[in-house]
Each structure stands twice: as structure tokens, then as C-alpha cells.
Design an enzyme around this catalytic site. Sequence first.
Site, PDB file in Angstrom:
ATOM      1  N   HIS A 255       0.859  -1.189   0.000  1.00 26.34           N
ATOM      2  CA  HIS A 255       0.000   0.000   0.000  1.00 26.34           C
ATOM      3  C   HIS A 255       0.893   1.237   0.000  1.00 26.34           C
ATOM      4  O   HIS A 255       2.095   1.140   0.219  1.00 26.34           O
ATOM      5  CB  HIS A 255      -0.886   0.014   1.250  1.00 26.34           C
ATOM      6  CG  HIS A 255      -0.085   0.281   2.484  1.00 26.34           C
ATOM      7  ND1 HIS A 255       0.672  -0.704   3.093  1.00 26.34           N
ATOM      8  CD2 HIS A 255       0.135   1.423   3.183  1.00 26.34           C
ATOM      9  CE1 HIS A 255       1.309  -0.169   4.126  1.00 26.34           C
ATOM     10  NE2 HIS A 255       1.002   1.117   4.194  1.00 26.34           N
TER      11      HIS A 255
ATOM     12  N   HIS B 218       5.589   6.889  -0.868  1.00 26.35           N
ATOM     13  CA  HIS B 218       6.389   5.698  -1.163  1.00 26.35           C
ATOM     14  C   HIS B 218       5.616   4.440  -0.809  1.00 26.35           C
ATOM     15  O   HIS B 218       4.664   4.478  -0.026  1.00 26.35           O
ATOM     16  CB  HIS B 218       7.718   5.724  -0.397  1.00 26.35           C
ATOM     17  CG  HIS B 218       7.545   5.584   1.082  1.00 26.35           C
ATOM     18  ND1 HIS B 218       7.148   6.631   1.890  1.00 26.35           N
ATOM     19  CD2 HIS B 218       7.693   4.524   1.902  1.00 26.35           C
ATOM     20  CE1 HIS B 218       7.071   6.211   3.141  1.00 26.35           C
ATOM     21  NE2 HIS B 218       7.395   4.926   3.175  1.00 26.35           N
TER      22      HIS B 218
END
Length: 176
Positions: free
Chosen positions: A42, A123
Site C-alpha cells: 500500500h 512511497h
Amino acid sequence: MNVKNLRLFFGLPLPHRQAEAIDRWCRELGLDGRPVARRNLHLTLTFLGSHSVERLAELQCLGEGIRGNAFEMKLDRLETGRHGLVCLGTGQAPEALLQLAGELQRLLRGAGYTLDERVFWPHLTLARDCRNPPLPASVPDFCWRAERFVLFHSTSDAQGTLYKPLFHWPLVTPER
């Protein structure tokens, strides 16, 4: 088991096919740390930490109040962070992503949540505790359309960590 506190974060889930592709690419890197399981891949929008289960209704209402736009998320850089963190990053963060993360942080702080003061770093974590930075054979190039954001609950058991989605909210496609 009576759970009173939950470890929570808001994030962007990956479509199943994209998670499979990233997982395959990551395994080819041969990372020496602790890889993130494919089911947990995720992009974190904001980490909340541990909070009382009684605050879930408040967080659900907060999420419902956000009207973010859908966007294309491109991960095209292999990056390293503190303590052996290896992740996929982006050369150009979409404006809609930055607005979504900023709005979440503004509303959460307004509701009394204490958040990390570091600048938002978009990120996707691939592994933790890596001792040797990887040298990829190919440049990463992953892209998906972010169409929703999620409040996740992080749990751990004998099988490891699992990020369970509790609530999700749509991101709208802007009219042209």
C-alpha cells in the site's frame, strides 16, 4: 479477545494485479531484509498509531468529509530510507495525492490527533531492515489509478502482520 486499542493508518490500496507485479519484481531484487507481504502492499497517506476503538466512528466521519480526486499513481524509483527501508517512490507526486494527504493531515490535527511532523514522502515499502541496498536489473515502472483511500488496522499474529481495511472512501474523477 476484547480489543481496546487499534493501530491505524490511512493509505492507498493497490489493485490486485499491480500488487502481484510489484511483488514479482521485488522478489527478483533478492532483498536481504524483511519483505512486505504482497497482501500488505500500500501507499501510506498518514500514520495514526494506536487509538481507542471508540474513535473509529470519528475517523469514519472524517474520511467521509474528504472529497479527493482520483489520480494516476506512478512508482518509478527505487529508494532507500532510514533503518534499511527499501521502497518504490515517484519522480513526480500527483497534485491530487499531495492534496489528499494534506487534507487528511489538516483534518486529523484539527480533531486532536498527533501526527508525524516530517514532510509527506509518497512511497510504497518493499522491505525493512535491509543491510545491502539492492541493484535492480530493471528500472521500476508501476502505475495504477488511485480511486479510493482506506483506513487500515494493522494486526499481528503467528502468520505475521496483516493490514485490514476498515473503511474506504471513493476518490472522484474530475470532470473535463
